[in-house]
Design a protein around this motif. Structure first.
Motif, PDB file in Angstrom:
ATOM      1  N   GLY A 157      47.198  38.701  25.693  1.00 53.55           N
ATOM      2  CA  GLY A 157      46.308  39.423  26.581  1.00 53.55           C
ATOM      3  C   GLY A 157      46.573  40.912  26.532  1.00 53.55           C
ATOM      4  N   HIS A 158      45.696  41.664  27.180  1.00 51.60           N
ATOM      5  CA  HIS A 158      45.761  43.122  27.123  1.00 51.60           C
ATOM      6  C   HIS A 158      45.394  43.717  28.483  1.00 51.60           C
ATOM      7  N   ASP A 159      45.787  44.966  28.657  1.00 56.34           N
ATOM      8  CA  ASP A 159      45.365  45.771  29.805  1.00 56.34           C
ATOM      9  C   ASP A 159      44.303  46.754  29.341  1.00 56.34           C
ATOM     10  N   GLY A 160      43.223  46.874  30.110  1.00 52.78           N
ATOM     11  CA  GLY A 160      42.157  47.780  29.750  1.00 52.78           C
ATOM     12  C   GLY A 160      42.329  49.161  30.343  1.00 52.78           C
ATOM     13  N   ASP A 161      41.654  50.136  29.737  1.00 55.00           N
ATOM     14  CA  ASP A 161      41.680  51.505  30.249  1.00 55.00           C
ATOM     15  C   ASP A 161      40.974  51.630  31.593  1.00 55.00           C
ATOM     16  N   ASP A 162      40.146  50.625  31.912  1.00 56.51           N
ATOM     17  CA  ASP A 162      39.374  50.672  33.159  1.00 56.51           C
ATOM     18  C   ASP A 162      40.102  49.996  34.327  1.00 56.51           C
ATOM     19  N   GLY A 163      41.362  49.624  34.133  1.00 60.67           N
ATOM     20  CA  GLY A 163      42.127  48.992  35.199  1.00 60.67           C
ATOM     21  C   GLY A 163      42.083  47.476  35.183  1.00 60.67           C
ATOM     22  N   ARG A 164      41.243  46.888  34.353  1.00 59.53           N
ATOM     23  CA  ARG A 164      41.195  45.429  34.245  1.00 59.53           C
ATOM     24  C   ARG A 164      42.348  44.931  33.374  1.00 59.53           C
ATOM     25  N   SER A 165      42.786  43.703  33.646  1.00 60.55           N
ATOM     26  CA  SER A 165      43.849  43.081  32.861  1.00 60.55           C
ATOM     27  C   SER A 165      43.523  41.613  32.651  1.00 60.55           C
ATOM     28  N   LEU A 166      43.949  41.076  31.513  1.00 57.32           N
ATOM     29  CA  LEU A 166      43.751  39.656  31.193  1.00 57.32           C
ATOM     30  C   LEU A 166      45.011  39.129  30.523  1.00 57.32           C
ATOM     31  N   TYR A 183      39.667  18.539  17.304  1.00 58.24           N
ATOM     32  CA  TYR A 183      40.827  18.588  18.199  1.00 58.24           C
ATOM     33  C   TYR A 183      40.484  19.516  19.348  1.00 58.24           C
ATOM     34  N   LEU A 184      41.297  19.483  20.386  1.00 62.47           N
ATOM     35  CA  LEU A 184      41.026  20.264  21.594  1.00 62.47           C
ATOM     36  C   LEU A 184      42.040  21.391  21.752  1.00 62.47           C
ATOM     37  N   VAL A 185      41.548  22.496  22.295  1.00 70.24           N
ATOM     38  CA  VAL A 185      42.390  23.622  22.665  1.00 70.24           C
ATOM     39  C   VAL A 185      42.080  23.976  24.114  1.00 70.24           C
ATOM     40  N   ASP A 186      43.093  23.973  24.956  1.00 69.45           N
ATOM     41  CA  ASP A 186      42.935  24.371  26.358  1.00 69.45           C
ATOM     42  C   ASP A 186      43.438  25.795  26.544  1.00 69.45           C
ATOM     43  N   TYR A 187      42.651  26.568  27.288  1.00 73.64           N
ATOM     44  CA  TYR A 187      43.035  27.922  27.656  1.00 73.64           C
ATOM     45  C   TYR A 187      43.141  28.025  29.173  1.00 73.64           C
ATOM     46  N   VAL A 188      44.189  28.652  29.641  1.00 71.80           N
ATOM     47  CA  VAL A 188      44.266  29.108  31.020  1.00 71.80           C
ATOM     48  C   VAL A 188      44.179  30.633  30.954  1.00 71.80           C
ATOM     49  N   ILE A 189      43.117  31.174  31.526  1.00 77.63           N
ATOM     50  CA  ILE A 189      42.830  32.601  31.435  1.00 77.63           C
ATOM     51  C   ILE A 189      42.928  33.206  32.829  1.00 77.63           C
ATOM     52  N   VAL A 190      43.739  34.241  32.966  1.00 76.46           N
ATOM     53  CA  VAL A 190      43.939  34.922  34.245  1.00 76.46           C
ATOM     54  C   VAL A 190      43.377  36.336  34.110  1.00 76.46           C
ATOM     55  N   VAL A 191      42.415  36.679  34.981  1.00 79.64           N
ATOM     56  CA  VAL A 191      41.810  38.011  34.935  1.00 79.64           C
ATOM     57  C   VAL A 191      42.015  38.709  36.268  1.00 79.64           C
ATOM     58  N   ARG A 192      42.189  40.025  36.163  1.00 82.12           N
ATOM     59  CA  ARG A 192      42.416  40.826  37.359  1.00 82.12           C
ATOM     60  C   ARG A 192      41.718  42.171  37.187  1.00 82.12           C
ATOM     61  N   ASP A 196      39.682  43.372  43.432  1.00 80.93           N
ATOM     62  CA  ASP A 196      39.292  41.960  43.500  1.00 80.93           C
ATOM     63  C   ASP A 196      40.518  41.071  43.382  1.00 80.93           C
ATOM     64  N   PRO A 197      40.476  39.874  43.963  1.00 79.28           N
ATOM     65  CA  PRO A 197      41.605  38.949  43.819  1.00 79.28           C
ATOM     66  C   PRO A 197      41.715  38.447  42.379  1.00 79.28           C
ATOM     67  N   MET A 198      42.898  38.086  41.993  1.00 77.46           N
ATOM     68  CA  MET A 198      43.129  37.514  40.671  1.00 77.46           C
ATOM     69  C   MET A 198      42.324  36.225  40.529  1.00 77.46           C
ATOM     70  N   ARG A 199      41.787  35.982  39.325  1.00 74.34           N
ATOM     71  CA  ARG A 199      40.975  34.789  39.077  1.00 74.34           C
ATOM     72  C   ARG A 199      41.586  34.014  37.924  1.00 74.34           C
ATOM     73  N   ILE A 200      41.670  32.696  38.070  1.00 75.39           N
ATOM     74  CA  ILE A 200      42.225  31.820  37.043  1.00 75.39           C
ATOM     75  C   ILE A 200      41.134  30.863  36.581  1.00 75.39           C
ATOM     76  N   VAL A 201      40.932  30.803  35.249  1.00 77.18           N
ATOM     77  CA  VAL A 201      39.862  29.993  34.668  1.00 77.18           C
ATOM     78  C   VAL A 201      40.464  29.056  33.626  1.00 77.18           C
ATOM     79  N   HIS A 202      40.077  27.784  33.693  1.00 77.85           N
ATOM     80  CA  HIS A 202      40.433  26.831  32.643  1.00 77.85           C
ATOM     81  C   HIS A 202      39.246  26.688  31.702  1.00 77.85           C
ATOM     82  N   ASP A 203      39.509  26.808  30.409  1.00 81.64           N
ATOM     83  CA  ASP A 203      38.451  26.723  29.396  1.00 81.64           C
ATOM     84  C   ASP A 203      38.924  25.777  28.301  1.00 81.64           C
ATOM     85  N   GLN A 204      38.137  24.751  27.990  1.00 81.42           N
ATOM     86  CA  GLN A 204      38.505  23.802  26.945  1.00 81.42           C
ATOM     87  C   GLN A 204      37.538  23.919  25.775  1.00 81.42           C
TER      88      GLN A 204
END
Length: 249
Positions: A157-166, A183-192, A196-204
């Motif tokens: 993940g990376h931090d953006g110049d606009d203050g967003r982070s993932l 085959y399957l790949v699961d992602y847990v993605i955390v964005v901030r 705004d409150p931190m958001r957690i997303v599951h993506d398969q």
């Protein structure tokens, strides 16, 4: 095929460059450029990318080629347009797209990995062949073949110049059986983002897995000639590479 069923390429598309940054793709784009310069019969000036996503590869390839970028996801194309405004963008499915013109190079990066049946993979290779001029190059870089597949985990993940982070965790699972084509790949993605409150997303994601022999057969069946290249691969072992030339009449 990706897009609508996956957050990464729809509602999270504006975050994609914080998941995988364009700067991470410079060496791979140079690898593709070196392949083309070794294999193409004649000058190579135009490039079609099928499944171009957020335009990360194109942000480097456009220095060498006039690029036309296509993807199934309008959200990803919109993101790519912010990075590559000088490139042509076309919404389309790599299995069925027909632009009515040919290119010196047709390139499919890891988006081809979202094809989970041999029928769909063959259709995408037919699309690539239909858009390659005689003597032109087709370069296919799937995530894996059955021979080199490895289950495991990754993170980044990376931090953006606009203050967003993932940040993300990636968990690649083994296929259900030795002859499975996906085959399957699961992602847990955390964005901030600020305020705004931190958001957690599951993506398969479901990805395709085929033996190298199937790739070779489908490439030959599309009227393309497989070519062995002598170009150092900065990501050797991390992906598969298939290079072909469209036969001259």
């Amino acid at each position: 095929m990706h897009s609508r069923g996956m957050h990464m390429y729809s509602d999270l598309a504006p975050w994609f460059h914080l998941l995988t940054h364009p700067s991470d793709y410079e060496d791979e784009a140079q690898f593709v450029t070196s392949i083309v310069e070794e294999v193409a019969d004649g000058a190579a000036e135009t490039l079609l990318e099928l499944g171009s996503g957020g335009g990360n590869n194109a942000s480097h390839l456009k220095r060498r080629f006039e690029c036309t970028l296509t993807d199934l996801s309008p959200e990803m194309l919109a993101l790519s347009q912010t990075l590559n405004p000088e490139c042509e963008h076309v919404e389309g499915d790599m299995r069925t797209l027909r632009l009515g013109r040919t290119f010196d190079v047709v390139f499919i990066h890891d988006a081809v990995s979202y094809l989970t049946t041999e029928h769909d993979l063959g259709a995408a290779i037919e699309t690539a062949a239909a858009h390659a001029r005689p003597g032109g190059v087709v370069a296919l870089l799937p995530d894996a073949t059955r021979e080199i597949f490895a289950a495991g985990t990754d993170h980044g993940g990376h931090d953006g110049d606009d203050g967003r982070s993932l940040r993300f965790l990636e968990w690649t699972h083994p296929p259900d059986s030795p002859d499975a084509t996906s085959y399957l790949v699961d992602y847990v993605i955390v964005v901030r983002e600020p305020g705004d409150p931190m958001r957690i997303v599951h993506d398969q994601h479901a990805l395709g897995l085929f033996p190298a022999e199937s790739w070779h057969r489908l490439i030959a069946g599309a009227g393309l000639e497989l070519v062995e290249v002598d170009v150092p691969d900065p990501h050797a072992g991390e992906h598969a590479v298939f290079v072909a030339r469209r036969s001259s009449p």
